[in-house]
Design a protein around this motif. Sequence first.
Motif, PDB file in Angstrom:
ATOM      1  N   ALA A  22       4.541  19.394  12.155  1.00 13.91           N
ATOM      2  CA  ALA A  22       4.419  18.749  10.852  1.00 13.91           C
ATOM      3  C   ALA A  22       3.312  17.693  10.865  1.00 13.91           C
ATOM      4  O   ALA A  22       2.588  17.524   9.874  1.00 13.91           O
ATOM      5  CB  ALA A  22       5.746  18.130  10.446  1.00 13.91           C
ATOM      6  N   LYS A  74       7.113   7.020  11.057  1.00 20.50           N
ATOM      7  CA  LYS A  74       7.170   8.473  10.914  1.00 20.50           C
ATOM      8  C   LYS A  74       7.222   8.870   9.443  1.00 20.50           C
ATOM      9  O   LYS A  74       6.577   9.827   9.014  1.00 20.50           O
ATOM     10  CB  LYS A  74       8.392   9.014  11.655  1.00 20.50           C
ATOM     11  N   MET A  75       7.984   8.115   8.644  1.00 18.69           N
ATOM     12  CA  MET A  75       8.071   8.407   7.217  1.00 18.69           C
ATOM     13  C   MET A  75       6.701   8.300   6.547  1.00 18.69           C
ATOM     14  O   MET A  75       6.327   9.128   5.713  1.00 18.69           O
ATOM     15  CB  MET A  75       9.054   7.438   6.563  1.00 18.69           C
ATOM     16  N   TRP A  96       3.987  10.983   8.763  1.00 17.74           N
ATOM     17  CA  TRP A  96       4.386  12.389   8.777  1.00 17.74           C
ATOM     18  C   TRP A  96       4.808  12.821   7.371  1.00 17.74           C
ATOM     19  O   TRP A  96       4.141  13.614   6.724  1.00 17.74           O
ATOM     20  CB  TRP A  96       5.529  12.606   9.760  1.00 17.74           C
ATOM     21  N   THR A  97       5.924  12.270   6.872  1.00 14.23           N
ATOM     22  CA  THR A  97       6.512  12.741   5.626  1.00 14.23           C
ATOM     23  C   THR A  97       5.613  12.485   4.429  1.00 14.23           C
ATOM     24  O   THR A  97       5.294  13.407   3.667  1.00 14.23           O
ATOM     25  CB  THR A  97       7.884  12.089   5.405  1.00 14.23           C
ATOM     26  N   CYS A  98       5.215  11.230   4.228  1.00 14.18           N
ATOM     27  CA  CYS A  98       4.462  10.888   3.016  1.00 14.18           C
ATOM     28  C   CYS A  98       3.073  11.521   3.010  1.00 14.18           C
ATOM     29  O   CYS A  98       2.633  12.053   1.983  1.00 14.18           O
ATOM     30  CB  CYS A  98       4.368   9.375   2.862  1.00 14.18           C
ATOM     31  N   GLU A 147       3.668  15.511   2.573  1.00 13.53           N
ATOM     32  CA  GLU A 147       4.167  15.947   1.271  1.00 13.53           C
ATOM     33  C   GLU A 147       3.226  15.571   0.139  1.00 13.53           C
ATOM     34  O   GLU A 147       2.980  16.378  -0.770  1.00 13.53           O
ATOM     35  CB  GLU A 147       5.564  15.373   1.039  1.00 13.53           C
ATOM     36  N   HIS A 153      13.352  20.094  -2.299  1.00 16.66           N
ATOM     37  CA  HIS A 153      14.494  19.278  -1.886  1.00 16.66           C
ATOM     38  C   HIS A 153      15.809  19.884  -2.353  1.00 16.66           C
ATOM     39  O   HIS A 153      16.856  19.234  -2.281  1.00 16.66           O
ATOM     40  CB  HIS A 153      14.350  17.850  -2.431  1.00 16.66           C
ATOM     41  N   HIS A 200       5.306   7.014  -2.788  1.00 24.16           N
ATOM     42  CA  HIS A 200       6.333   7.726  -2.016  1.00 24.16           C
ATOM     43  C   HIS A 200       6.922   6.808  -0.941  1.00 24.16           C
ATOM     44  O   HIS A 200       8.151   6.719  -0.781  1.00 24.16           O
ATOM     45  CB  HIS A 200       5.701   8.971  -1.391  1.00 24.16           C
ATOM     46  N   ASN A 259      10.859   5.469  -0.389  1.00 20.30           N
ATOM     47  CA  ASN A 259      11.576   5.850   0.832  1.00 20.30           C
ATOM     48  C   ASN A 259      11.941   4.635   1.685  1.00 20.30           C
ATOM     49  O   ASN A 259      13.030   4.581   2.267  1.00 20.30           O
ATOM     50  CB  ASN A 259      10.740   6.834   1.647  1.00 20.30           C
TER      51      ASN A 259
END
Length: 297
Positions: A130, A195-196, A199-201, A204, A244, A279, A283
């Motif tokens: 990811a 990580k949020m 990686w995530t933000c 996405e 989601h 985002h 979060n």
Amino acid sequence: MTSANRMNNAPSLLLALAIAAVWLPPLRLGARLKLPLSLPLAAAALAAGAQAGLLDVRALGAAALLAVLAAASRAVHRPMPRRVLAGSALALAFALGLHLVPGFSPIVVVDGVQVSPNAAPLRFTVSLDAGLAALVIALCFCRRCRTPAQAGETLRRAAPVALGTAALVLGLAWAAGVVRPDVKWPAFAAAWLLKMLLWTCVLEEGFFRGVVQERLAAWAPIARRPALAALPVIVAAGLFGAAHGPGGAGYAALATLAGLGYGWAYARTRRLEAAIAAHFTLNAAHFIGFTYPMLQR
């Protein structure tokens, strides 16, 4: 820290630096040749991951293919081959982001920890696949800020949308009984938020706003009709909510609403950083201030 822990931490730390380096100036190797600093850092992360047993030959092959496809899509100027190469790179990055490509082993940071009362236990992992997807999408396919002044202006314009989106979505989630206030700072909070963010933000928002929304907004049938200006925001938010869906219909609806806010922030600036800021604001507020991930029914 044991030597095994250091070996497992090194790949994720190097990849975090590689993703962050997307926003740094490239290395100058000559009068005309420039090398993004992310690339040697990502190569070092892959090497460390292979040494630690987190990657096998399939993973390394997928990473190499992704790099070749992304680089070729930027080097080729003919429209059709460029679209095919870019589409192939994005499809592979999407598969990596969904952990569909074999050969990657996640790094488990914590497992089975309940951070909020009456919430499901949390499993915190870091996946190099990811992270690679986030890096390539942000580096090769998204509109980003190029100067500190541009970044400051982008974040200034995004701030009201980011704060409003977080307040609205979390307020509705509280009213619906999905979460409730729960202020906390667990021992792994800083790592989780990093990580949020990276990686995530980045992943996405790079995909849903930087690719889907941006391409729809630039598509001639939409770009030529001001009445359709909101359509790219709505479509990207709908896809974001659908992604989601495994969390349930209510969770998907809240994600769709959040996606509308992220998309609005992006539309105001046409810069990836605006969507990432919106985002991450939501979060982070969710993780620190409310039940995480949600109340068990």
